[in-house]
Each structure stands twice: as structure tokens, then as C-alpha cells.
Scaffold this motif. Structure first.
Motif, short mmCIF file in Angstrom:
data_model
loop_
_atom_site.label_atom_id
_atom_site.label_comp_id
_atom_site.label_asym_id
_atom_site.label_seq_id
_atom_site.Cartn_x
_atom_site.Cartn_y
_atom_site.Cartn_z
N ILE A 135 -100.62 -13.16 -8.58
CA ILE A 135 -101.21 -12.29 -7.21
C ILE A 135 -100.25 -11.81 -6.39
O ILE A 135 -100.42 -10.83 -5.75
N VAL A 136 -99.12 -13.29 -5.46
CA VAL A 136 -98.69 -13.25 -4.65
C VAL A 136 -97.26 -12.22 -5.34
O VAL A 136 -96.47 -10.92 -4.05
N SER A 137 -96.23 -12.34 -5.63
CA SER A 137 -95.36 -11.73 -6.57
C SER A 137 -95.99 -10.23 -6.75
O SER A 137 -95.09 -10.23 -6.32
N THR A 138 -97.01 -9.85 -7.07
CA THR A 138 -97.32 -8.68 -7.22
C THR A 138 -97.74 -8.07 -5.48
O THR A 138 -96.70 -6.72 -6.26
N MET A 139 -98.24 -8.43 -5.53
CA MET A 139 -98.23 -7.44 -3.25
C MET A 139 -97.31 -7.68 -3.46
O MET A 139 -97.53 -6.23 -2.13
N LEU A 140 -96.23 -8.83 -2.94
CA LEU A 140 -95.03 -9.04 -2.72
C LEU A 140 -94.25 -7.60 -2.95
O LEU A 140 -93.75 -7.29 -1.84
N THR A 146 -92.87 -0.10 -0.52
CA THR A 146 -93.52 0.98 0.12
C THR A 146 -92.87 0.73 1.91
O THR A 146 -92.51 1.26 2.02
N ALA A 147 -92.33 -0.43 2.13
CA ALA A 147 -91.34 0.04 3.00
C ALA A 147 -89.87 0.45 3.22
O ALA A 147 -89.86 0.98 3.67
N LEU A 148 -89.11 0.07 2.13
CA LEU A 148 -88.51 0.77 1.42
C LEU A 148 -88.84 2.73 1.40
O LEU A 148 -88.06 3.22 1.75
N ALA A 149 -89.73 2.45 1.10
CA ALA A 149 -89.86 3.91 0.76
C ALA A 149 -90.44 4.54 2.52
O ALA A 149 -90.19 6.37 2.71
N MET A 150 -90.79 3.78 2.90
CA MET A 150 -90.83 4.04 5.06
C MET A 150 -89.65 4.59 5.68
O MET A 150 -89.94 4.82 6.34
N PHE A 151 -88.89 2.90 5.27
CA PHE A 151 -87.84 2.58 6.36
C PHE A 151 -86.32 2.94 5.65
O PHE A 151 -85.65 2.47 6.56
N THR A 152 -86.45 3.02 5.03
CA THR A 152 -85.23 3.04 4.03
C THR A 152 -84.57 4.33 2.86
O THR A 152 -83.51 4.70 3.16
N PHE A 153 -85.41 4.33 2.67
CA PHE A 153 -84.90 5.55 1.04
C PHE A 153 -85.39 7.02 2.33
O PHE A 153 -85.11 7.56 3.87
#
Length: 301
Positions: A135-140, A146-153
Motif C-alpha cells: 500500500i505504501v509503495s503504490t500510494m507513494l 502527481t507531484a511531477l505532473a503538477m510542479f515539474t513537467f
């Protein structure tokens, strides 16, 4: 399967080629987040598992195809408010820009991570709790994507678009789970299922089974009867599987099932060839090759 089918359709049908960086990140994230699957929680099956390549490929194709359809519906519905800045397809064409690619990548990434919850569960995914590590691995992995799509790309997504993509993938997960159950009902309906630990504990309590394996049983007759019943059930299941395989091989070789016919040829005593046919009222008569004299002699008896 989802990445192969969906991205191929985007390229050849809609002329939307995803940036190679997105494809590399998809494969990388999916492989890394699946490492804890080795520590997953699983319930033992009711009988030994026999891995069949055809069954595994069919199951993977069913889930992958459903995932591809869900992603394709998302792409065709981006102009309905799922992603901002996408005009109507019949006016401006299908989206191929960087902002659209960003949304496509995030949708595939989250859906691929969610798929493990459906694939690992024998029934509906929310009835089978994964291990904490999985669960932790998948959600992480989903949070990082999501962070890459919002702040990096380039041309990043905003919070509203990300929320819509997450909600869409959660709904798609339920549809994929239903597809899994339909596939199992059609192709794996004879599966033995999983071991019912509560039922076993209740039977042990009724028979007075000792807690320590080294202690003698209290009800010897019931224990022996239970063991014999288990052996009988296993033998019947093995025989049914053997018969199914035999009929399948016969059908492939001869185009018909291997079933006993009404007329069978057998070798009688003395090496004489006889034919057994179905008679009236369920009786059977034996006809032997004989000379006219022998036929007349036996007919006068």
C-alpha cells in the motif's frame, strides 16, 4: 498490455505521440512500486495451484484491455471538462499538446498502480487487504507521479485537474474489478477457491482436535472419516480435471468430444470380433461374424 495497446492507438489513430520521457517513467515507476509484492498478504488456495500459461495470458489480456478502454474513454472525454484548455474534438481536433500529454501520463500512471489491487485479490479488491508495504509503495508512487505532473513537467496540471484524474481512475478500478469477476466466472468457474480458516477451526473444535500436533486425537473415528473424505474429494477433482483434458485433446485432434458411442467394437473370447449395440429397453445384444451354416444352427436353438 495497457501501455502497449493504449499508446499504440494514440499514435496510429489520433497522431498523439507521447514524449519518450513519459514512457520511461511509466515503466520505471511501475517496476519499482511492485517490488513489495513479494511481502504481500495472501490466503492459501483450497487445493494446489497449477499455473497455466493460457489462463495467465487470458487474465492479463482481460484486465489490460479493460484498462486500455478506460484510458481511451478518458482521452476522448478530455474536452468534456476533465482537462482544461482542451477544445471540442470536432472543432480543433484531438489533443496532442504538452498539457494533454501530461494529463495522459498521469492517468495511465495512477491506473497502472491501482491495477495491482484488483489483480492480487481473488474477489472484489476491497475485501482483500494488501500488505502495508504494498500500500505504501503504490500510494507513494502515485503521489510522486502527481507531484511531477503538477510542479515539474511543462504546462503542469492544477489541483482540480489532478482531482478529476484521481476520481476517474478510482471509478475505472471498480470497472476493471468487475471485468475480473466476469472473466473468472466464465473461464475459471471450476476453481477451488481459497481456504476458509474459520470453517476449518470450527471443524477442528467439533472433532476435539488437540492444539499440539504431538498430542493424540480425542475422536479418532471422526478424524479418520474427515481425512478419508478429503482424500475422496481430491481424487474426484483430479479425475474431473483429467477427463476435461482428455475431452479437450480429443476435440482438438478429431473435432469431436471423446464420448462413448452407442456402438462399440471389441475383441471377444477366442479372438472373434464382435459388435455391441444398444438394444431395446436398455438391453444389449452381441453380434458375431459367422458363416451361413453357423447362423442357421444358432437360429434353430
Amino acid at each position: 498490455i495497457q501501455i502497449l495497446i493504449y499508446l499504440s492507438v494514440l499514435v496510429y489513430a489520433f497522431d498523439c505521440a507521447l514524449d519518450p520521457l513519459y514512457v520511461i517513467l511509466l515503466a520505471l515507476f511501475n517496476d519499482i512500486t511492485m517490488i513489495p509484492i513479494a511481502e504481500d498478504r495472501q490466503t492459501a488456495s483450497a487445493e494446489p495451484e497449477h499455473a497455466g500459461v493460457g489462463s495467465l495470458v487470458g487474465f492479463s489480456m482481460a484486465l489490460g484491455t479493460m484498462q486500455s478502454i478506460a484510458s481511451l474513454v478518458f482521452y476522448l472525454s478530455m474536452d468534456k471538462g476533465l482537462v482544461k484548455g482542451i477544445g471540442p474534438h470536432d472543432e480543433v481536433g484531438y489533443p496532442t499538446g504538452l498539457h494533454a500529454q501530461n494529463a495522459i501520463w498521469l492517468q495511465i500512471s495512477i491506473a497502472a498502480e491501482f491495477l495491482i489491487f484488483s489483480a492480487r485479490a481473488p474477489g472484489l479488491f476491497f475485501f482483500s487487504r494488501p500488505s502495508t508495504e504494498l500500500i505504501v509503495s503504490t500510494m507513494l508512487g502515485n503521489i510522486v507521479a502527481t507531484a511531477l505532473a503538477m510542479f515539474t513537467f511543462g504546462e503542469p496540471l492544477d489541483l482540480e485537474e489532478v482531482t478529476m484524474i484521481w476520481a476517474y481512475d478510482i471509478i475505472a478500478l471498480f470497472l476493471v474489478d468487475i471485468t475480473k469477476l466476469v472473466y473468472k466466472f466464465v473461464f475459471n468457474h471450476n476453481a477451488a477457491g481459497i481456504i476458509d480458516e474459520r470453517a476449518i477451526a470450527l471443524e477442528d473444535a467439533q472433532m476435539g482436535k488437540p492444539a499440539d500436533e504431538g498430542e493424540p486425537v480425542k475422536d479418532f473415528a471422526s478424524t479418520v472419516a474427515k481425512h478419508r473424505e478429503s482424500v475422496r474429494l481430491i481424487g474426484e477433482e483430479v479425475q474431473r480435471k483429467s477427463q476435461r483434458k482428455s475431452r479437450a485433446k480429443s476435440f482438438i485432434a478429431a473435432g469431436c468430444a471423446n464420448r462413448p458411442s452407442q456402438r462399440s467394437v471389441k475383441l471377444g473370447s477366442g479372438g472373434r470380433k464382435s459388435v455391441t449395440v444398444a438394444g431395446g429397453g436398455g438391453s444389449r445384444a452381441s453380434l458375431r461374424k459367422m458363416t451361413p451354416a453357423t447362423a442357421a444352427r444358432e437360429g434353430g436353438r
